[in-house]
Design a protein around this motif. Structure first.
Motif, PDB file in Angstrom:
ATOM      1  N   GLN A  20     -10.502  31.662  18.067  1.00  0.00           N
ATOM      2  CA  GLN A  20      -9.704  32.541  18.929  1.00  0.00           C
ATOM      3  C   GLN A  20      -8.687  33.375  18.142  1.00  0.00           C
ATOM      4  O   GLN A  20      -7.896  34.107  18.727  1.00  0.00           O
ATOM      5  N   GLY A  21      -8.698  33.255  16.826  1.00  0.00           N
ATOM      6  CA  GLY A  21      -7.778  34.026  16.000  1.00  0.00           C
ATOM      7  C   GLY A  21      -6.432  33.374  15.782  1.00  0.00           C
ATOM      8  O   GLY A  21      -5.514  33.999  15.249  1.00  0.00           O
ATOM      9  N   GLN A  22      -6.288  32.112  16.185  1.00  0.00           N
ATOM     10  CA  GLN A  22      -5.025  31.398  15.996  1.00  0.00           C
ATOM     11  C   GLN A  22      -4.976  30.788  14.595  1.00  0.00           C
ATOM     12  O   GLN A  22      -5.978  30.255  14.099  1.00  0.00           O
ATOM     13  N   ALA A  23      -3.818  30.855  13.978  1.00  0.00           N
ATOM     14  CA  ALA A  23      -3.643  30.273  12.650  1.00  0.00           C
ATOM     15  C   ALA A  23      -3.753  28.762  12.716  1.00  0.00           C
ATOM     16  O   ALA A  23      -3.316  28.135  13.691  1.00  0.00           O
ATOM     17  N   LYS A  24      -4.355  28.187  11.678  1.00  0.00           N
ATOM     18  CA  LYS A  24      -4.459  26.729  11.586  1.00  0.00           C
ATOM     19  C   LYS A  24      -4.522  26.328  10.131  1.00  0.00           C
ATOM     20  O   LYS A  24      -4.843  27.135   9.243  1.00  0.00           O
ATOM     21  N   VAL A  25      -4.207  25.068   9.868  1.00  0.00           N
ATOM     22  CA  VAL A  25      -4.352  24.522   8.529  1.00  0.00           C
ATOM     23  C   VAL A  25      -5.819  24.168   8.332  1.00  0.00           C
ATOM     24  O   VAL A  25      -6.426  23.496   9.173  1.00  0.00           O
ATOM     25  N   TRP A  26      -6.394  24.633   7.224  1.00  0.00           N
ATOM     26  CA  TRP A  26      -7.800  24.396   6.913  1.00  0.00           C
ATOM     27  C   TRP A  26      -7.947  23.277   5.886  1.00  0.00           C
ATOM     28  O   TRP A  26      -8.766  22.385   6.036  1.00  0.00           O
ATOM     29  N   ILE A  27      -7.130  23.324   4.843  1.00  0.00           N
ATOM     30  CA  ILE A  27      -7.189  22.319   3.772  1.00  0.00           C
ATOM     31  C   ILE A  27      -5.776  21.815   3.530  1.00  0.00           C
ATOM     32  O   ILE A  27      -4.836  22.603   3.440  1.00  0.00           O
ATOM     33  N   ASP A  28      -5.625  20.507   3.411  1.00  0.00           N
ATOM     34  CA  ASP A  28      -4.340  19.893   3.091  1.00  0.00           C
ATOM     35  C   ASP A  28      -4.644  18.697   2.200  1.00  0.00           C
ATOM     36  O   ASP A  28      -5.165  17.687   2.671  1.00  0.00           O
ATOM     37  N   GLY A  29      -4.357  18.837   0.924  1.00  0.00           N
ATOM     38  CA  GLY A  29      -4.670  17.731   0.019  1.00  0.00           C
ATOM     39  C   GLY A  29      -4.143  17.966  -1.376  1.00  0.00           C
ATOM     40  O   GLY A  29      -3.587  19.022  -1.695  1.00  0.00           O
ATOM     41  N   GLU A  30      -4.320  16.970  -2.215  1.00  0.00           N
ATOM     42  CA  GLU A  30      -3.838  17.024  -3.589  1.00  0.00           C
ATOM     43  C   GLU A  30      -4.760  17.857  -4.468  1.00  0.00           C
ATOM     44  O   GLU A  30      -5.969  17.906  -4.256  1.00  0.00           O
ATOM     45  N   VAL A  31      -4.155  18.487  -5.467  1.00  0.00           N
ATOM     46  CA  VAL A  31      -4.875  19.254  -6.472  1.00  0.00           C
ATOM     47  C   VAL A  31      -5.057  18.346  -7.684  1.00  0.00           C
ATOM     48  O   VAL A  31      -4.063  17.873  -8.253  1.00  0.00           O
ATOM     49  N   PRO A  32      -6.287  18.083  -8.094  1.00  0.00           N
ATOM     50  CA  PRO A  32      -6.486  17.236  -9.276  1.00  0.00           C
ATOM     51  C   PRO A  32      -5.918  17.897 -10.535  1.00  0.00           C
ATOM     52  O   PRO A  32      -6.040  19.104 -10.710  1.00  0.00           O
ATOM     53  N   ASN A  33      -5.261  17.098 -11.374  1.00  0.00           N
ATOM     54  CA  ASN A  33      -4.787  17.559 -12.675  1.00  0.00           C
ATOM     55  C   ASN A  33      -5.810  17.142 -13.718  1.00  0.00           C
ATOM     56  O   ASN A  33      -6.183  15.974 -13.795  1.00  0.00           O
ATOM     57  N   ILE A  34      -6.235  18.091 -14.534  1.00  0.00           N
ATOM     58  CA  ILE A  34      -7.277  17.831 -15.521  1.00  0.00           C
ATOM     59  C   ILE A  34      -6.779  18.277 -16.889  1.00  0.00           C
ATOM     60  O   ILE A  34      -6.258  19.386 -17.038  1.00  0.00           O
ATOM     61  N   SER A  35      -6.942  17.430 -17.898  1.00  0.00           N
ATOM     62  CA  SER A  35      -6.579  17.803 -19.267  1.00  0.00           C
ATOM     63  C   SER A  35      -7.639  18.736 -19.823  1.00  0.00           C
ATOM     64  O   SER A  35      -8.832  18.431 -19.761  1.00  0.00           O
TER      65      SER A  35
END
Length: 170
Positions: A20-35
């Protein structure tokens, strides 16, 4: 063995629209840290998002973390990356063909240029890199540092008719 990184995990929240065009959260999570390959001192990269076009497509259903990029940049779009640097870390001198906005979030870092000059940057500071050779040093004996970078494609820098090439961090 690499030292343990005490900085908080990076969380990314990505929004989109419902049917319907309403804003929503799609992804919510941690970002992996990689060496990155070849680094053993604990430095790590966290890729939060990348785009493969400019202007960006805000209706794509593709997670930007999954799009391919070059070593550090995307020639066609943007990259948002976090870099965590342990105490006494010194990066190699490098250059990207991009316009980079680097924001210090934790700790302090020195921007090192090929002429030997050093500029101390602290939390809240931003460094605008315009295709220049540079390195980063965490001068602290005890504190980790974190920067977030927004890298955008740029035209190559041309000096006296010669294009300055990219320089790898490896």
């Amino acid at each position: 063995m690499a030292p343990t990184n005490p900085l908080p995990q990076i969380r990314r929240v990505v929004t989109t629209h419902d049917e319907q065009g309403q804003a929503k959260v799609w992804i919510d999570g941690e970002v992996p840290n990689i060496s990155p390959r070849g680094f053993t001192d604990g430095v790590s990269f966290g890729l939060a998002w990348t785009t493969n076009t400019s202007p960006a497509d805000c209706q794509t259903e593709v997670d930007g973390r999954t799009l391919p990029i070059g070593e550090l940049t995307n020639d066609e779009g943007s990259v948002v990356r976090y870099v965590d640097m342990p105490p006494k870390h010194i990066s190699p001198m490098h250059r990207t063909i991009s316009l980079d906005y680097g924001f210090v979030l934790f700790g302090q870092l020195e921007l090192v240029l090929p002429d030997g000059s050093r500029t101390l940057v602290k939390p809240g500071d931003v460094v605008v890199q315009r295709g220049t050779d540079h390195a980063w040093e965490n001068p602290s004996e005890t504190e980790w540092a974190r920067m977030v970078y927004v890298l955008l494609p740029a035209k190559p820098v041309v000096i006296d008719g010669k294009e300055l090439p990219a320089k790898s961090i490896h």
